[in-house]
Design an enzyme around this catalytic site. Structure first.
Site, PDB file in Angstrom:
ATOM      1  N   ASN A  22      -7.167   8.086   2.292  1.00 23.43           N
ATOM      2  CA  ASN A  22      -6.862   7.663   3.733  1.00 23.43           C
ATOM      3  C   ASN A  22      -7.506   8.463   5.059  1.00 23.43           C
ATOM      4  O   ASN A  22      -7.782   9.505   5.003  1.00 23.43           O
ATOM      5  CB  ASN A  22      -5.332   8.034   3.982  1.00 23.43           C
ATOM      6  CG  ASN A  22      -5.087   7.391   5.263  1.00 23.43           C
ATOM      7  OD1 ASN A  22      -4.682   6.295   5.475  1.00 23.43           O
ATOM      8  ND2 ASN A  22      -4.298   8.166   6.050  1.00 23.43           N
ATOM      9  N   GLU A  23      -7.973   7.500   5.740  1.00 21.17           N
ATOM     10  CA  GLU A  23      -8.682   8.044   7.201  1.00 21.17           C
ATOM     11  C   GLU A  23      -9.506   9.312   6.830  1.00 21.17           C
ATOM     12  O   GLU A  23      -9.103  10.436   7.363  1.00 21.17           O
ATOM     13  CB  GLU A  23      -7.654   8.261   8.206  1.00 21.17           C
ATOM     14  CG  GLU A  23      -7.079   6.693   8.134  1.00 21.17           C
ATOM     15  CD  GLU A  23      -5.808   6.859   9.418  1.00 21.17           C
ATOM     16  OE1 GLU A  23      -5.799   8.006   9.960  1.00 21.17           O
ATOM     17  OE2 GLU A  23      -5.345   5.796   9.761  1.00 21.17           O
ATOM     18  N   HIS A  76      -8.573   0.346   9.924  1.00 25.42           N
ATOM     19  CA  HIS A  76      -7.317   0.519  10.586  1.00 25.42           C
ATOM     20  C   HIS A  76      -7.304   0.046  12.070  1.00 25.42           C
ATOM     21  O   HIS A  76      -8.147   0.716  12.820  1.00 25.42           O
ATOM     22  CB  HIS A  76      -6.694   2.128  10.396  1.00 25.42           C
ATOM     23  CG  HIS A  76      -6.571   2.377   8.783  1.00 25.42           C
ATOM     24  ND1 HIS A  76      -6.147   3.536   8.475  1.00 25.42           N
ATOM     25  CD2 HIS A  76      -6.907   1.693   7.571  1.00 25.42           C
ATOM     26  CE1 HIS A  76      -5.904   3.528   7.072  1.00 25.42           C
ATOM     27  NE2 HIS A  76      -6.291   2.333   6.558  1.00 25.42           N
ATOM     28  N   GLU A 122      -4.500  -1.116   7.695  1.00 27.85           N
ATOM     29  CA  GLU A 122      -3.211  -0.443   8.434  1.00 27.85           C
ATOM     30  C   GLU A 122      -3.320  -1.078   9.859  1.00 27.85           C
ATOM     31  O   GLU A 122      -4.562  -1.303  10.388  1.00 27.85           O
ATOM     32  CB  GLU A 122      -3.188   0.925   8.898  1.00 27.85           C
ATOM     33  CG  GLU A 122      -2.713   1.974   7.774  1.00 27.85           C
ATOM     34  CD  GLU A 122      -2.668   3.181   8.052  1.00 27.85           C
ATOM     35  OE1 GLU A 122      -2.481   3.592   9.297  1.00 27.85           O
ATOM     36  OE2 GLU A 122      -2.755   4.251   6.878  1.00 27.85           O
ATOM     37  N   TYR A 162      -5.710   0.152  15.541  1.00 22.99           N
ATOM     38  CA  TYR A 162      -4.874   0.599  16.551  1.00 22.99           C
ATOM     39  C   TYR A 162      -5.321   0.441  17.846  1.00 22.99           C
ATOM     40  O   TYR A 162      -5.957  -0.938  18.247  1.00 22.99           O
ATOM     41  CB  TYR A 162      -4.315   1.952  16.127  1.00 22.99           C
ATOM     42  CG  TYR A 162      -3.411   2.072  14.863  1.00 22.99           C
ATOM     43  CD1 TYR A 162      -2.188   1.556  14.877  1.00 22.99           C
ATOM     44  CD2 TYR A 162      -4.388   2.445  13.744  1.00 22.99           C
ATOM     45  CE1 TYR A 162      -1.260   1.622  13.799  1.00 22.99           C
ATOM     46  CE2 TYR A 162      -3.280   2.738  12.410  1.00 22.99           C
ATOM     47  CZ  TYR A 162      -2.029   2.244  12.407  1.00 22.99           C
ATOM     48  OH  TYR A 162      -1.305   2.252  11.341  1.00 22.99           O
ATOM     49  N   ARG A 174       0.844  -1.072   0.013  1.00 24.84           N
ATOM     50  CA  ARG A 174      -0.115  -0.072   0.159  1.00 24.84           C
ATOM     51  C   ARG A 174       0.945   1.223  -0.027  1.00 24.84           C
ATOM     52  O   ARG A 174       1.693   1.546   0.915  1.00 24.84           O
ATOM     53  CB  ARG A 174      -1.099  -0.122   1.419  1.00 24.84           C
ATOM     54  CG  ARG A 174      -2.053   1.413   1.406  1.00 24.84           C
ATOM     55  CD  ARG A 174      -3.088   1.156   2.293  1.00 24.84           C
ATOM     56  NE  ARG A 174      -3.731   2.197   2.212  1.00 24.84           N
ATOM     57  CZ  ARG A 174      -3.692   3.047   3.612  1.00 24.84           C
ATOM     58  NH1 ARG A 174      -2.550   2.949   4.309  1.00 24.84           N
ATOM     59  NH2 ARG A 174      -4.561   4.066   3.488  1.00 24.84           N
ATOM     60  N   TRP A 176       1.431  -1.299   9.167  1.00 29.66           N
ATOM     61  CA  TRP A 176       2.132   0.111   9.013  1.00 29.66           C
ATOM     62  C   TRP A 176       3.428  -0.049   9.816  1.00 29.66           C
ATOM     63  O   TRP A 176       3.365  -0.181  10.732  1.00 29.66           O
ATOM     64  CB  TRP A 176       1.147   1.099   9.535  1.00 29.66           C
ATOM     65  CG  TRP A 176       1.530   2.487   9.373  1.00 29.66           C
ATOM     66  CD1 TRP A 176       2.369   2.985  10.300  1.00 29.66           C
ATOM     67  CD2 TRP A 176       1.316   3.363   8.346  1.00 29.66           C
ATOM     68  NE1 TRP A 176       2.890   4.355   9.665  1.00 29.66           N
ATOM     69  CE2 TRP A 176       2.006   4.487   8.745  1.00 29.66           C
ATOM     70  CE3 TRP A 176       0.679   3.311   7.051  1.00 29.66           C
ATOM     71  CZ2 TRP A 176       2.020   5.718   7.600  1.00 29.66           C
ATOM     72  CZ3 TRP A 176       0.571   4.294   6.223  1.00 29.66           C
ATOM     73  CH2 TRP A 176       1.223   5.554   6.695  1.00 29.66           C
TER      74      TRP A 176
END
Length: 379
Positions: A164-165, A231, A260, A233, A87, A289
């Site tokens: 992205n995001e 994503h 990610e 986290y 990516r 990531w």
């Protein structure tokens, strides 16, 4: 610049991902492919290559926009670690130097020469609504249409990650309509590629906005060729949260990848073991990531130190060589001459379930046994 990406990721105090499970299942519907697909495409919730082979992304993010001089060596090294996908961070010009059409053409060529599927993403949208300098999804579409000439014809090799995001934690309820409009504009412009869309809330969707509205977004795509990206986290610090989120999409037959994730973050400690194990058991893609160059206190997210492929970090060691890691689970795309085999080493049946009259997940083609996609032996 030294800061790889400003991850101002937050967990909401009153809304959790796991709390959205009932709503998500209630609103999702069964969706398939509406039109004949070109290249990488979605069918029945799975990501397939043009020949119908199941494709499960196993890869790493690379920050081209901030380290353009590192891209050639980084893609080669990422492939050498066993990845089948990369990516690549691009810039549409609102926050960082615009990645030109000629650069994108070169990146695609390098992906192809390294036999990597290329997910290209416009990063300037990161945190829109909360970060005042962020681009809108509409501006991201402007970027893609501006470089369309180098993307057309690459549908077998390229997935376009629109932005992205694209929302932070402010006005994130606008994500659904903005994403639908962006997809519609991409299709109207003639893009036939598989499109990838990131979740709001800095990509983590703690509000469940993407989860609750994914079916509506998918069905708004006239090509029915949209892939969702979460994503993971600090919001995903338990196995229960990871499983709940990913299973909601699988049960709804909507395509999802972990675009990610890391093994640590400033907003909490993600459960990378659960992310990788759940992705493997559900045959979903994941993209760690990121290769190298992180700064601003998140240097621990580097897969290798100083762009040196011989200096794996603790995170890199886990991502590549750990349980359910890239080295053990990645399969090269068949467009590059990959085997098209299931993780257990058997070939996929080209004719699907028609080869499996007893429904046990096994078939027989060309005088050898094979595995039916989504059969018990292929999980």
């Amino acid at each position: 610049m030294t800061l790889s990406v400003p991850k101002i990721l937050r967990r909401a105090a009153t809304a959790t991902t796991t709390g959205m499970a009932g709503l998500a299942i209630a609103v999702f519907g069964l969706s398939g492919t509406a039109h004949a697909a070109t290249g990488i495409h979605v069918s029945n919730g799975r990501i397939l290559e043009s020949n119908g082979n199941d494709f499960v992304m196993r890869g790493i993010n690379h920050a081209h926009a901030w380290y353009p001089g590192r891209t050639g060596s980084s893609l080669a090294a990422i492939k050498a670690k066993g990845a089948n996908t990369v990516r690549v961070v691009l810039s549409s010009g609102q926050r960082w130097t615009r990645t030109s059409a000629s650069e994108v053409s070169s990146i695609i060529s390098q992906c192809k020469s390294n036999r990597l599927i290329c997910v290209l993403e416009a990063h300037d949208t990161t945190g829109y609504g909360e970060d005042g300098g962020a681009a809108t999804l509409s501006q991201a579409v402007d970027y893609w249409t501006g470089i369309k000439s180098v993307l057309v014809g690459q549908e077998n090799y390229v997935v376009i990650n629109i932005g992205n995001e694209p929302y932070g934690n402010t006005n994130y309820t606008q994500w659904t309509s903005a994403t639908q409009q962006a997809i519609a504009r991409m299709r109207s412009a003639g893009f036939q590629h598989a499109l990838m869309v990131d979740a709001p809330n800095w990509g983590q969707d703690w509000s469940g906005t993407m989860r609750a509205n994914a079916s509506a977004v998918f069905n708004a795509d006239p090509a029915r060729n949209t892939i969702f990206s979460i994503h993971m986290y600090g919001v995903y610090d338990t196995a229960a949260e990871v499983r709940s989120y990913l299973n909601a999409f699988v049960n709804a037959r909507l395509p999802i990848v972990v675009g990610e994730f890391g093994n640590n973050h400033s907003d909490g400690n993600p459960d990378e073991d659960a992310i990788m194990a759940t992705s493997q058991s559900l045959r979903l893609g994941y993209l760690g990531w990121s290769w190298s160059g992180n700064g601003g206190g998140v240097e621990y997210l580097d897969v290798v130190s100083g762009f040196n492929p011989n200096q794996l970090t603790a995170w890199g060691q886990r991502l590549i060589h750990g349980s359910n890691g890239i080295a053990a689970t990645s399969r090269q795309a068949t467009v590059y001459g990959g085997s098209g085999t299931a993780p257990n080493g058997y070939p996929y049946c080209q004719n699907g379930s028609a080869t499996d009259p007893d429904g046990d997940g096994w078939g027989w083609e060309n005088s050898r046994s094979c595995v039916v996609r989504s059969g018990p032996a292929d999980r």
